[in-house]
Scaffold this motif. Structure first.
Motif, PDB file in Angstrom:
ATOM      1  N   GLY A  69       0.297  29.157 -39.389  1.00 50.09           N
ATOM      2  CA  GLY A  69       1.039  29.907 -38.373  1.00 50.09           C
ATOM      3  C   GLY A  69       2.164  30.703 -38.977  1.00 50.09           C
ATOM      4  N   SER A  70       2.938  30.078 -39.883  1.00 49.36           N
ATOM      5  CA  SER A  70       4.082  30.834 -40.394  1.00 49.36           C
ATOM      6  C   SER A  70       3.638  31.928 -41.351  1.00 49.36           C
ATOM      7  CB  SER A  70       5.128  29.924 -41.030  1.00 49.36           C
ATOM      8  OG  SER A  70       4.546  28.901 -41.740  1.00 49.36           O
ATOM      9  N   GLY A  71       2.460  31.748 -42.013  1.00 52.94           N
ATOM     10  CA  GLY A  71       1.928  32.837 -42.831  1.00 52.94           C
ATOM     11  C   GLY A  71       1.671  34.069 -41.974  1.00 52.94           C
ATOM     12  N   LEU A  72       1.036  33.861 -40.817  1.00 58.52           N
ATOM     13  CA  LEU A  72       0.754  34.994 -39.931  1.00 58.52           C
ATOM     14  C   LEU A  72       2.049  35.612 -39.412  1.00 58.52           C
ATOM     15  CD1 LEU A  72      -2.268  33.615 -37.893  1.00 58.52           C
ATOM     16  CD2 LEU A  72      -2.283  35.194 -39.791  1.00 58.52           C
ATOM     17  N   LEU A  73       3.002  34.735 -39.045  1.00 52.72           N
ATOM     18  CA  LEU A  73       4.281  35.238 -38.542  1.00 52.72           C
ATOM     19  C   LEU A  73       4.977  36.089 -39.601  1.00 52.72           C
ATOM     20  CD1 LEU A  73       6.504  35.153 -36.376  1.00 52.72           C
ATOM     21  CD2 LEU A  73       7.384  33.127 -37.467  1.00 52.72           C
ATOM     22  N   LEU A 113      -0.181  47.064 -32.722  1.00 47.68           N
ATOM     23  CA  LEU A 113      -0.998  46.092 -31.997  1.00 47.68           C
ATOM     24  C   LEU A 113      -1.276  44.873 -32.880  1.00 47.68           C
ATOM     25  CD1 LEU A 113      -2.505  46.005 -29.292  1.00 47.68           C
ATOM     26  CD2 LEU A 113      -4.523  46.810 -30.495  1.00 47.68           C
ATOM     27  N   VAL A 114      -1.667  45.154 -34.138  1.00 44.56           N
ATOM     28  CA  VAL A 114      -1.968  44.067 -35.064  1.00 44.56           C
ATOM     29  C   VAL A 114      -0.727  43.197 -35.265  1.00 44.56           C
ATOM     30  CG1 VAL A 114      -2.600  43.535 -37.449  1.00 44.56           C
ATOM     31  CG2 VAL A 114      -3.771  45.353 -36.238  1.00 44.56           C
ATOM     32  N   THR A 115       0.436  43.852 -35.404  1.00 35.38           N
ATOM     33  CA  THR A 115       1.669  43.101 -35.631  1.00 35.38           C
ATOM     34  C   THR A 115       1.961  42.157 -34.477  1.00 35.38           C
ATOM     35  OG1 THR A 115       2.494  45.026 -36.768  1.00 35.38           O
ATOM     36  CG2 THR A 115       4.089  43.366 -36.166  1.00 35.38           C
ATOM     37  N   VAL A 116       1.876  42.708 -33.258  1.00 34.66           N
ATOM     38  CA  VAL A 116       2.174  41.858 -32.096  1.00 34.66           C
ATOM     39  C   VAL A 116       1.205  40.683 -32.051  1.00 34.66           C
ATOM     40  CG1 VAL A 116       2.362  41.798 -29.603  1.00 34.66           C
ATOM     41  CG2 VAL A 116       3.074  43.806 -30.826  1.00 34.66           C
ATOM     42  N   SER A 117      -0.084  40.963 -32.340  1.00 36.52           N
ATOM     43  CA  SER A 117      -1.041  39.849 -32.271  1.00 36.52           C
ATOM     44  C   SER A 117      -0.772  38.839 -33.370  1.00 36.52           C
ATOM     45  CB  SER A 117      -2.483  40.328 -32.355  1.00 36.52           C
ATOM     46  OG  SER A 117      -2.569  41.689 -32.395  1.00 36.52           O
ATOM     47  N   LEU A 118      -0.462  39.312 -34.586  1.00 33.81           N
ATOM     48  CA  LEU A 118      -0.196  38.370 -35.681  1.00 33.81           C
ATOM     49  C   LEU A 118       0.947  37.432 -35.313  1.00 33.81           C
ATOM     50  CD1 LEU A 118      -0.403  40.497 -38.949  1.00 33.81           C
ATOM     51  CD2 LEU A 118      -1.847  38.590 -38.305  1.00 33.81           C
ATOM     52  N   MET A 119       2.040  38.012 -34.788  1.00 29.59           N
ATOM     53  CA  MET A 119       3.199  37.169 -34.495  1.00 29.59           C
ATOM     54  C   MET A 119       2.901  36.210 -33.347  1.00 29.59           C
ATOM     55  SD  MET A 119       6.542  39.374 -35.380  1.00 29.59           S
ATOM     56  CE  MET A 119       6.419  40.676 -34.227  1.00 29.59           C
ATOM     57  N   SER A 120       2.206  36.721 -32.312  1.00 26.29           N
ATOM     58  CA  SER A 120       1.904  35.838 -31.182  1.00 26.29           C
ATOM     59  C   SER A 120       0.989  34.697 -31.613  1.00 26.29           C
ATOM     60  CB  SER A 120       1.230  36.596 -30.048  1.00 26.29           C
ATOM     61  OG  SER A 120       1.872  37.789 -29.815  1.00 26.29           O
ATOM     62  N   VAL A 121      -0.079  35.038 -32.367  1.00 25.68           N
ATOM     63  CA  VAL A 121      -1.013  33.994 -32.772  1.00 25.68           C
ATOM     64  C   VAL A 121      -0.316  33.004 -33.702  1.00 25.68           C
ATOM     65  CG1 VAL A 121      -3.142  33.539 -34.023  1.00 25.68           C
ATOM     66  CG2 VAL A 121      -3.014  35.450 -32.477  1.00 25.68           C
ATOM     67  N   ILE A 132      -2.321  41.792 -25.404  1.00 27.81           N
ATOM     68  CA  ILE A 132      -2.289  40.517 -26.122  1.00 27.81           C
ATOM     69  C   ILE A 132      -1.971  39.390 -25.157  1.00 27.81           C
ATOM     70  CG2 ILE A 132       0.125  40.824 -26.831  1.00 27.81           C
ATOM     71  CD1 ILE A 132      -2.411  39.094 -28.991  1.00 27.81           C
ATOM     72  N   VAL A 133      -1.240  39.721 -24.080  1.00 25.76           N
ATOM     73  CA  VAL A 133      -0.909  38.665 -23.112  1.00 25.76           C
ATOM     74  C   VAL A 133      -2.162  38.102 -22.464  1.00 25.76           C
ATOM     75  CG1 VAL A 133       1.445  39.333 -22.573  1.00 25.76           C
ATOM     76  CG2 VAL A 133      -0.427  40.432 -21.396  1.00 25.76           C
ATOM     77  N   ASN A 134      -3.214  38.972 -22.339  1.00 23.85           N
ATOM     78  CA  ASN A 134      -4.443  38.473 -21.720  1.00 23.85           C
ATOM     79  C   ASN A 134      -5.082  37.388 -22.575  1.00 23.85           C
ATOM     80  OD1 ASN A 134      -3.760  40.530 -20.118  1.00 23.85           O
ATOM     81  ND2 ASN A 134      -5.633  41.715 -20.374  1.00 23.85           N
ATOM     82  N   VAL A 135      -4.996  37.568 -23.910  1.00 18.82           N
ATOM     83  CA  VAL A 135      -5.549  36.552 -24.806  1.00 18.82           C
ATOM     84  C   VAL A 135      -4.770  35.248 -24.642  1.00 18.82           C
ATOM     85  CG1 VAL A 135      -6.058  35.997 -27.194  1.00 18.82           C
ATOM     86  CG2 VAL A 135      -6.212  38.347 -26.412  1.00 18.82           C
ATOM     87  N   LEU A 136      -3.430  35.373 -24.630  1.00 18.71           N
ATOM     88  CA  LEU A 136      -2.602  34.173 -24.443  1.00 18.71           C
ATOM     89  C   LEU A 136      -2.936  33.512 -23.114  1.00 18.71           C
ATOM     90  CD1 LEU A 136       0.926  35.272 -25.709  1.00 18.71           C
ATOM     91  CD2 LEU A 136      -0.800  33.945 -26.895  1.00 18.71           C
ATOM     92  N   PHE A 137      -3.151  34.338 -22.091  1.00 19.85           N
ATOM     93  CA  PHE A 137      -3.480  33.821 -20.765  1.00 19.85           C
ATOM     94  C   PHE A 137      -4.758  32.984 -20.824  1.00 19.85           C
ATOM     95  CE2 PHE A 137      -5.610  34.307 -16.644  1.00 19.85           C
ATOM     96  CZ  PHE A 137      -4.606  33.856 -15.808  1.00 19.85           C
ATOM     97  N   ALA A 138      -5.807  33.548 -21.497  1.00 22.81           N
ATOM     98  CA  ALA A 138      -7.087  32.843 -21.555  1.00 22.81           C
ATOM     99  C   ALA A 138      -6.926  31.505 -22.269  1.00 22.81           C
ATOM    100  CB  ALA A 138      -8.116  33.710 -22.272  1.00 22.81           C
ATOM    101  N   PHE A 139      -6.251  31.530 -23.426  1.00 17.87           N
ATOM    102  CA  PHE A 139      -6.077  30.281 -24.169  1.00 17.87           C
ATOM    103  C   PHE A 139      -5.227  29.293 -23.380  1.00 17.87           C
ATOM    104  CE2 PHE A 139      -7.359  32.760 -27.905  1.00 17.87           C
ATOM    105  CZ  PHE A 139      -8.268  31.874 -28.433  1.00 17.87           C
TER     106      PHE A 139
END
Lengths: 125, 503
Positions: free
Chosen positions: B174-178, B215-223, B283-290
């Motif tokens: 997780g912190s690697g992606l962040l 977009l990639v940045t936001v997803s990397l940090m969220s994931v 990206i919020v939709n992905v968070l929503f699904a999970f």
């Protein structure tokens, strides 16, 4: 067009490739030592990326020599600072992971994390 | 500038330096230092909260006398101060509640090391709450991970070491992606201070440059943060880590550590990127699904679990799912519901852990579900406390869990129809599943046990005076829960105000 972009930024592409290699090793390897090596590859890839972003062609390291104080003479020092901080963090987590690995090895005489988990289930603590 | 404005800085430094101090003094002294530090930090946070409510605005505090965009800053508003105060209260109660277990389970001569970890954990949580610099946040995320790992493995057995290793591996992924996300963001904007990054991101968004990297940045940090806070498919380490570590660790880990990361995510959404851009990025939709899947699956695993402490741990997976579902709804109302749920879950989950340990004390230290038969009669206060916690988790009116479910439902009703239905159905299903395993346990602890069996196994009755510290903690937790549930209006108003000042 896109391929040309890739060729121009091949250093960044290499950094990302390394990151993916390290990430998948940390995630997928069963052997703990290989996991830790993966962790270090992953972190190093990020530092490579940062160092690339700070480098400006034809300029020198940001240490004032011969009284040249013009900003145009030096590369961006901030990414180097970030890399240093990152290295400190990465060293400490590697040390912690290695310490945990030693503990596990002394107890179970194996480095295979999945096998340790199966044995724990059998012990049924 | 008023003196009280220095307090956030003081509280970070105080807890940071009390860590090393605890490593050179004895266990008892370290314990006193630790409690004193938590109390002092809590008092200072209360003063800061009072100040920010009165002044009605957030302020920026320079760390070292370099102004933005060069220097490092902390930024303090209502929301930050409220979180800091709340975290201190929960940590203090968890520390008192688990003191008996710590004395038994921590190796002789190593007690002071535990307090080193707790102090460092507190300082990293405070730094995550207050900092306005993205890279500082990353460093403190790692400090948080390391000290949490120490908290898990202070009780030495195979399970905890394995759990700590798995926790470290997931956290490091997780912190690697962040970290990669932060580096991308620095690369695109040239800033590390959150407010400066946001200005640049707004410009980039308006011109449409760097759309995909952003977009990639936001997803990397969220994931990355989702992995670290044990969102559903990344939760494999969680039941062992919470189920076998010492009591105060389990309470602190479940109620505070994951919440610190989630708070950082809120900060990234609101202060670094801007919530409208995050919402547009889908990206919020992905968070929503999970989140929705986690709400259901966490509860299903909890139902199948026969060990009470692991059951409570699995319930955490479901609750983290709730929080991410709230973000996923993509409205400010959803985020407020999530923030309220952070408070509510922190108060309830630590209560449940402490109460469950009170029940197992009265059942010969067995955590097996069937051994708990009649434990509510053998330890009356713990029985009541466990019932309160369970009712709150299920969403019974009066308790805090009800209000968070209500807020989630209100937020879902006001959102787009393709989110409203799944959210409401998941809420309903998850409530039923929660009721299945919590009410099952409550009924079990109030089922009279066979007298012969109790005598044969040597189960003893535990009275309030036997475990004074734990009883005090339990009573305070119950009071905290009732306070959150009965006077939710001012709390929600503070959260709303704080979120307005946050960006």
């Amino acid at each position: 067009m896109n391929l040309a972009n890739l060729a121009n930024n091949y250093e960044e592409a290499v950094a990302m490739l390394l990151f993916v290699i390290g990430f998948s090793n940390l995630l997928l390897q069963k052997n703990l030592i290989r996991k830790i090596i993966g962790l270090n590859i992953m972190d190093t890839a990020v530092y490579l990326f940062l160092a690339l972003k700070g480098y400006i062609e034809g300029r020198k390291a940001p240490i004032v020599v011969d009284g040249v104080q013009s900003m145009e003479a030096y590369v961006n020092p901030i990414p180097s600072g970030l890399v240093l901080t990152g290295i400190v963090v990465s060293v400490s987590v590697s040390a912690l992971m290695l310490a945990l690995t030693i503990r596990l090895y002394r107890r179970y005489h194996t480095l295979d994390l999945d096998e340790i988990t199966t044995r724990l289930k059998k012990e049924g603590l | 500038m008023e003196f009280v404005q220095n307090f956030p800085f003081f509280s970070i430094l105080l807890s940071l330096f009390s860590g090393p101090l605890c490593s050179v003094i004895g266990g008892k002294a370290a314990r006193r230092v630790n409690l004193a530090v938590i109390t002092a930090v809590g008092a200072m946070s209360a003063a800061v909260l009072n100040f920010t409510i009165r002044s009605g605005e957030a302020y920026v505090y320079l760390m070292g006398h370099f102004p933005a965009p060069w220097g490092n800053e902390i930024r303090v508003g209502v929301l930050e101060a409220l979180m800091a105060l709340f975290f201190c209260v929960v940590m203090f109660l968890s520390m008192i509640g688990g003191s008996l277990e710590r004395a038994l389970e921590i190796e002789e001569g190593k007690e002071n090391l535990y307090y080193v970890m707790v102090n460092l954990l507190l300082s990293s949580l405070l730094a995550l709450i207050y900092t306005n610099d993205l890279f500082t946040a990353y460093v403190f995320v790692e400090i948080n991970t390391i000290s949490a790992c120490g908290l898990i493995m202070i009780r030495q057995n195979g399970r905890t070491i394995e759990a700590a290793t798995r926790y470290m591996i997931m956290s490091l992924l997780g912190s690697g992606l962040l970290l990669l996300g932060i580096c991308f963001l620095y690369d695109m904007t040239g800033h590390l201070l959150m407010s400066n990054i946001k200005e640049q991101v707004q410009i980039l968004h308006a011109t449409g440059d760097y759309h995909i990297p952003l977009l990639v940045t936001v997803s990397l940090m969220s994931v990355g943060i989702a992995i670290k806070s044990a969102l559903y498919p990344f939760h494999a380490w969680l039941p062992d880590a919470y189920g076998y570590s010492t009591l105060s660790s389990a309470a602190i880990l479940s109620s505070l550590v994951s919440k610190g990361y989630i708070f950082l995510l809120v900060k990234i959404f609101y202060r670094v990127i801007g919530f409208d851009i995050v919402r547009d990025s889908k990206i919020v939709n992905v968070l929503f699904a999970f989140g929705v899947v986690g709400m259901i699956m966490g509860s299903v695993s909890a139902i199948k679990e026969g060990n009470v402490r692991r059951m409570i741990a699995y319930s955490s997976v479901a609750q983290i799912g709730y929080i991410y579902m709230g973000f996923g709804i993509g409205t400010t109302a959803g985020v407020i519901a999530s923030l309220y749920h952070i408070l509510s879950h922190a108060a309830t989950k630590s209560l449940l852990f402490v109460a469950a340990s009170g029940l197992t004390d009265a059942s010969g230290d067995s955590t097996s579900f069937f051994d708990l038969t009649g434990a509510g009669y053998r330890n009356k206060l713990a029985g009541v406390a466990f019932t309160v916690g369970s009712l709150s988790m299920v969403g019974f009116p009066m308790f805090s869990g009800f209000i968070s479910k209500l807020l989630f439902a209100q937020a879902a009703v006001d959102s787009a129809y393709y989110k409203m239905l799944p959210a409401l159905i998941a809420l309903a299903l998850s409530t039923i599943l929660n009721a299945v395993y919590f009410m099952k346990t409550v009924i079990r602890i109030y089922t009279p046990a066979d007298r012969e069996e109790v005598k044969r196994r040597g189960f003893r009755n535990v009275t309030v005076t036997d475990q004074k510290a734990k009883s005090v903690a339990l009573v305070c937790f119950i009071a905290l829960n009732l306070a959150l549930g009965l006077s939710s209006e001012p709390v929600v108003r503070l959260l709303r105000e704080g979120l307005n000042l946050f960006a």
